[in-house]
Design a protein around this motif. Structure first.
Motif, PDB file in Angstrom:
ATOM      1  N   ALA A 100       0.824  -1.212   0.000  1.00  5.39           N
ATOM      2  CA  ALA A 100       0.000   0.000   0.000  1.00  5.39           C
ATOM      3  C   ALA A 100       0.857   1.261   0.000  1.00  5.39           C
ATOM      4  O   ALA A 100       0.472   2.283  -0.574  1.00  5.39           O
ATOM      5  N   ALA A 101       2.025   1.192   0.644  1.00  8.11           N
ATOM      6  CA  ALA A 101       2.902   2.358   0.755  1.00  8.11           C
ATOM      7  C   ALA A 101       3.895   2.464  -0.394  1.00  8.11           C
ATOM      8  O   ALA A 101       4.648   3.444  -0.473  1.00  8.11           O
ATOM      9  N   GLY A 102       3.925   1.460  -1.274  1.00  3.63           N
ATOM     10  CA  GLY A 102       4.858   1.485  -2.388  1.00  3.63           C
ATOM     11  C   GLY A 102       6.282   1.138  -2.006  1.00  3.63           C
ATOM     12  O   GLY A 102       7.232   1.526  -2.694  1.00  3.63           O
ATOM     13  N   ILE A 103       6.452   0.390  -0.926  1.00  2.00           N
ATOM     14  CA  ILE A 103       7.779  -0.017  -0.464  1.00  2.00           C
ATOM     15  C   ILE A 103       8.026  -1.460  -0.889  1.00  2.00           C
ATOM     16  O   ILE A 103       7.229  -2.342  -0.563  1.00  2.00           O
ATOM     17  N   PRO A 104       9.109  -1.745  -1.594  1.00  2.00           N
ATOM     18  CA  PRO A 104       9.386  -3.119  -2.033  1.00  2.00           C
ATOM     19  C   PRO A 104       9.588  -4.052  -0.836  1.00  2.00           C
ATOM     20  O   PRO A 104      10.354  -3.749   0.077  1.00  2.00           O
ATOM     21  N   TYR A 105       8.890  -5.180  -0.880  1.00  2.23           N
ATOM     22  CA  TYR A 105       8.961  -6.182   0.185  1.00  2.23           C
ATOM     23  C   TYR A 105       9.378  -7.503  -0.448  1.00  2.23           C
ATOM     24  O   TYR A 105       8.821  -7.931  -1.458  1.00  2.23           O
ATOM     25  N   TYR A 106      10.376  -8.162   0.172  1.00  2.00           N
ATOM     26  CA  TYR A 106      10.900  -9.413  -0.372  1.00  2.00           C
ATOM     27  C   TYR A 106      10.916 -10.489   0.710  1.00  2.00           C
ATOM     28  O   TYR A 106      11.236 -10.208   1.866  1.00  2.00           O
ATOM     29  N   THR A 107      10.596 -11.705   0.311  1.00  2.00           N
ATOM     30  CA  THR A 107      10.742 -12.867   1.180  1.00  2.00           C
ATOM     31  C   THR A 107      11.817 -13.773   0.588  1.00  2.00           C
ATOM     32  O   THR A 107      11.700 -14.192  -0.568  1.00  2.00           O
ATOM     33  N   LEU A 108      12.850 -14.054   1.371  1.00  2.00           N
ATOM     34  CA  LEU A 108      13.926 -14.924   0.920  1.00  2.00           C
ATOM     35  C   LEU A 108      13.749 -16.307   1.534  1.00  2.00           C
ATOM     36  O   LEU A 108      13.414 -16.436   2.717  1.00  2.00           O
ATOM     37  N   ASP A 109      13.974 -17.332   0.742  1.00  2.00           N
ATOM     38  CA  ASP A 109      13.901 -18.707   1.222  1.00  2.00           C
ATOM     39  C   ASP A 109      15.201 -19.032   1.948  1.00  2.00           C
ATOM     40  O   ASP A 109      16.250 -19.186   1.319  1.00  2.00           O
ATOM     41  N   ALA A 110      15.146 -19.107   3.270  1.00  2.00           N
ATOM     42  CA  ALA A 110      16.327 -19.387   4.090  1.00  2.00           C
ATOM     43  C   ALA A 110      15.967 -20.527   5.038  1.00  2.00           C
ATOM     44  O   ALA A 110      15.783 -20.333   6.233  1.00  2.00           O
ATOM     45  N   ASN A 111      15.874 -21.733   4.479  1.00  2.00           N
ATOM     46  CA  ASN A 111      15.262 -22.861   5.183  1.00  2.00           C
ATOM     47  C   ASN A 111      16.226 -23.503   6.181  1.00  2.00           C
ATOM     48  O   ASN A 111      16.735 -24.604   5.971  1.00  2.00           O
ATOM     49  N   THR A 147      22.159 -16.951  12.821  1.00  2.00           N
ATOM     50  CA  THR A 147      21.637 -15.643  12.436  1.00  2.00           C
ATOM     51  C   THR A 147      22.446 -15.047  11.291  1.00  2.00           C
ATOM     52  O   THR A 147      21.892 -14.519  10.323  1.00  2.00           O
ATOM     53  N   TYR A 148      23.760 -15.160  11.385  1.00  2.00           N
ATOM     54  CA  TYR A 148      24.612 -14.637  10.315  1.00  2.00           C
ATOM     55  C   TYR A 148      24.393 -15.413   9.023  1.00  2.00           C
ATOM     56  O   TYR A 148      24.217 -14.831   7.947  1.00  2.00           O
ATOM     57  N   ASP A 149      24.396 -16.742   9.118  1.00  2.00           N
ATOM     58  CA  ASP A 149      24.318 -17.573   7.914  1.00  2.00           C
ATOM     59  C   ASP A 149      22.977 -17.476   7.205  1.00  2.00           C
ATOM     60  O   ASP A 149      22.921 -17.498   5.966  1.00  2.00           O
ATOM     61  N   TYR A 150      21.892 -17.378   7.971  1.00  2.00           N
ATOM     62  CA  TYR A 150      20.570 -17.485   7.376  1.00  2.00           C
ATOM     63  C   TYR A 150      19.799 -16.164   7.316  1.00  2.00           C
ATOM     64  O   TYR A 150      18.695 -16.139   6.759  1.00  2.00           O
ATOM     65  N   LYS A 151      20.373 -15.103   7.856  1.00  2.00           N
ATOM     66  CA  LYS A 151      19.722 -13.800   7.745  1.00  2.00           C
ATOM     67  C   LYS A 151      20.685 -12.763   7.165  1.00  2.00           C
ATOM     68  O   LYS A 151      20.521 -12.313   6.034  1.00  2.00           O
ATOM     69  N   ILE A 152      21.703 -12.400   7.923  1.00  2.00           N
ATOM     70  CA  ILE A 152      22.590 -11.312   7.495  1.00  2.00           C
ATOM     71  C   ILE A 152      23.259 -11.629   6.167  1.00  2.00           C
ATOM     72  O   ILE A 152      23.264 -10.819   5.231  1.00  2.00           O
ATOM     73  N   LYS A 153      23.822 -12.829   6.061  1.00  2.00           N
ATOM     74  CA  LYS A 153      24.525 -13.211   4.836  1.00  2.00           C
ATOM     75  C   LYS A 153      23.562 -13.316   3.661  1.00  2.00           C
ATOM     76  O   LYS A 153      23.879 -12.893   2.542  1.00  2.00           O
ATOM     77  N   ARG A 154      22.374 -13.869   3.885  1.00  2.00           N
ATOM     78  CA  ARG A 154      21.403 -14.015   2.804  1.00  2.00           C
ATOM     79  C   ARG A 154      20.944 -12.646   2.296  1.00  2.00           C
ATOM     80  O   ARG A 154      20.763 -12.431   1.094  1.00  2.00           O
ATOM     81  N   ILE A 155      20.736 -11.715   3.220  1.00  2.00           N
ATOM     82  CA  ILE A 155      20.320 -10.372   2.815  1.00  2.00           C
ATOM     83  C   ILE A 155      21.426  -9.683   2.036  1.00  2.00           C
ATOM     84  O   ILE A 155      21.182  -9.055   0.996  1.00  2.00           O
ATOM     85  N   GLU A 156      22.652  -9.824   2.508  1.00  2.00           N
ATOM     86  CA  GLU A 156      23.779  -9.200   1.795  1.00  2.00           C
ATOM     87  C   GLU A 156      23.894  -9.756   0.391  1.00  2.00           C
ATOM     88  O   GLU A 156      24.112  -9.011  -0.574  1.00  2.00           O
ATOM     89  N   GLN A 157      23.743 -11.055   0.231  1.00  2.00           N
ATOM     90  CA  GLN A 157      23.821 -11.670  -1.090  1.00  2.00           C
ATOM     91  C   GLN A 157      22.684 -11.195  -1.993  1.00  2.00           C
ATOM     92  O   GLN A 157      22.892 -10.937  -3.184  1.00  2.00           O
ATOM     93  N   PHE A 158      21.489 -11.080  -1.431  1.00  2.00           N
ATOM     94  CA  PHE A 158      20.348 -10.623  -2.225  1.00  2.00           C
ATOM     95  C   PHE A 158      20.566  -9.191  -2.713  1.00  2.00           C
ATOM     96  O   PHE A 158      20.326  -8.878  -3.885  1.00  2.00           O
ATOM     97  N   VAL A 159      21.018  -8.329  -1.818  1.00  2.00           N
ATOM     98  CA  VAL A 159      21.264  -6.941  -2.207  1.00  2.00           C
ATOM     99  C   VAL A 159      22.365  -6.877  -3.264  1.00  2.00           C
ATOM    100  O   VAL A 159      22.247  -6.171  -4.272  1.00  2.00           O
ATOM    101  N   ARG A 160      23.420  -7.631  -3.040  1.00  2.00           N
ATOM    102  CA  ARG A 160      24.556  -7.607  -3.964  1.00  2.00           C
ATOM    103  C   ARG A 160      24.154  -8.072  -5.369  1.00  2.00           C
ATOM    104  O   ARG A 160      24.471  -7.411  -6.361  1.00  2.00           O
TER     105      ARG A 160
END
Length: 314
Positions: A100-111, A147-160
């Motif tokens: 609704a606000a026009g902000i991009p929202y992403y869900t990453l599969d980090a199983n 937390t690093y492996d499945y959140k921080i690292k995954r987000i960094e890779q997605f952004v990169r």
């Protein structure tokens, strides 16, 4: 500054995504607009939900109602496939608000749940901070790497790779090194957890600490402004839970409880790789979940909302 053709294509692709208030110069000529990215690491718990919804409020009202919180270029949720049902309800609410606000929202599969249950005892897995008990009674705790492996690292890779369009193994341009901010929902009472980023692209920001917002303040905002009753986000098999949490999901979310039981049972039966000498437990009491009694589960944590006590979800 080296500016490759592929990088040029990336900027052209994402001109609609990046606000145009600064410029990149190539060979002395002004070519493209550019701005550092503000990314929210969204865990879908109470504090990160507050940040996401504050950003939505800023966007919807067209002014900085909350100056410490930007209109995020991306809100990114890492789905660990092993969290309480309320986390997914909160994530869905925020996803709708972002749309609704026009902000991009992403869900990453980090199983994390699948990877850990399939591989523990067979191969090296990301370290979960289990409570340990050795044969001589010595107590300890395993390091936390999940937390690093499945959140921080995954987000960094997605952004990169997805937002900045780098190719695999491509070195980051100087313009991107520590240029982007990763916002995290750490509250005032948890300020000891705030750390500097070890990632190439990011500096970390903690707006709730800057604002001195507590869990109670975040919960009040979520509920009073958006009508959303929020609880904490944390894996079903996170050893930082209270014993009360396991009693609660046993009584109210049996499928979630069985998920936690499975992890506890695997940790009991199989030996870690590489091997450790101590037994591993999810419960701080260093008991199996099936053996927890009512006395063990009297460790519930509350906070005040107006004149009411509210369980924090841990």
């Amino acid at each position: 500054m080296e500016f490759t053709f592929s990088k040029l294509l990336c900027f052209l692709r994402f001109l609609h995504f990046l606000p145009q208030n600064s410029t990149v110069s190539i060979g002395g000529d002004k070519m493209l607009s550019w701005e550092p990215l503000n990314i929210l690491s969204f865990g879908a718990g109470t504090p990160s939900t507050t940040l996401a919804l504050m950003s939505c409020e800023n966007a919807l009202r067209g002014r900085p109602v909350w100056p410490h919180v930007p209109i995020y270029h991306a809100v990114i949720f890492c789905d660990l496939h092993g969290e309480p049902n309320w986390v997914y309800r909160q994530a869905a609410f925020v996803a709708s608000a972002c749309t609704a606000a026009g902000i991009p929202y992403y869900t990453l599969d980090a199983n994390l749940y699948r990877d850990w249950t399939e591989n523990f005892g067979r191969a090296r897995v990301s370290s979960i901070p289990f409570w340990t008990l050795s044969a001589d009674g010595k107590k300890g705790r395993m390091p936390r790497q999940c937390t690093y492996d499945y959140k921080i690292k995954r987000i960094e890779q997605f952004v990169r790779y997805e937002l900045l369009c780098y190719r695999p193994k491509e070195r980051a341009l100087k313009i991107d090194i520590h240029a982007h901010t990763l916002h995290m929902g750490i509250m005032w009472e948890e300020r000891h957890r705030a750390k500097e980023s070890k990632q190439t692209l990011f500096v970390n920001r903690y707006p709730l600490i800057e604002m001195k917002w507590t869990r109670s303040a975040c919960y009040t905002y979520n509920r009073d402004v958006w009508g959303l009753d929020t609880k904490a986000s944390c894996c079903l098999f996170c050893p930082f839970h209270t014993n009360y949490f396991y009693r609660y999901i046993r009584q109210n979310e049996p499928a979630c409880y069985n998920c936690a039981l499975q992890v506890d049972r695997i940790a009991e039966i199989y030996q870690a790789r590489p091997p450790v000498k101590s037994e591993l437990f999810l419960s701080k009491s260093r008991k199996r979940l099936r053996d927890l009694n009512d006395a063990d589960c009297n460790d519930v944590k509350y906070f005040w909302y107006k004149s009411f006590l509210v369980w924090d979800g841990f």
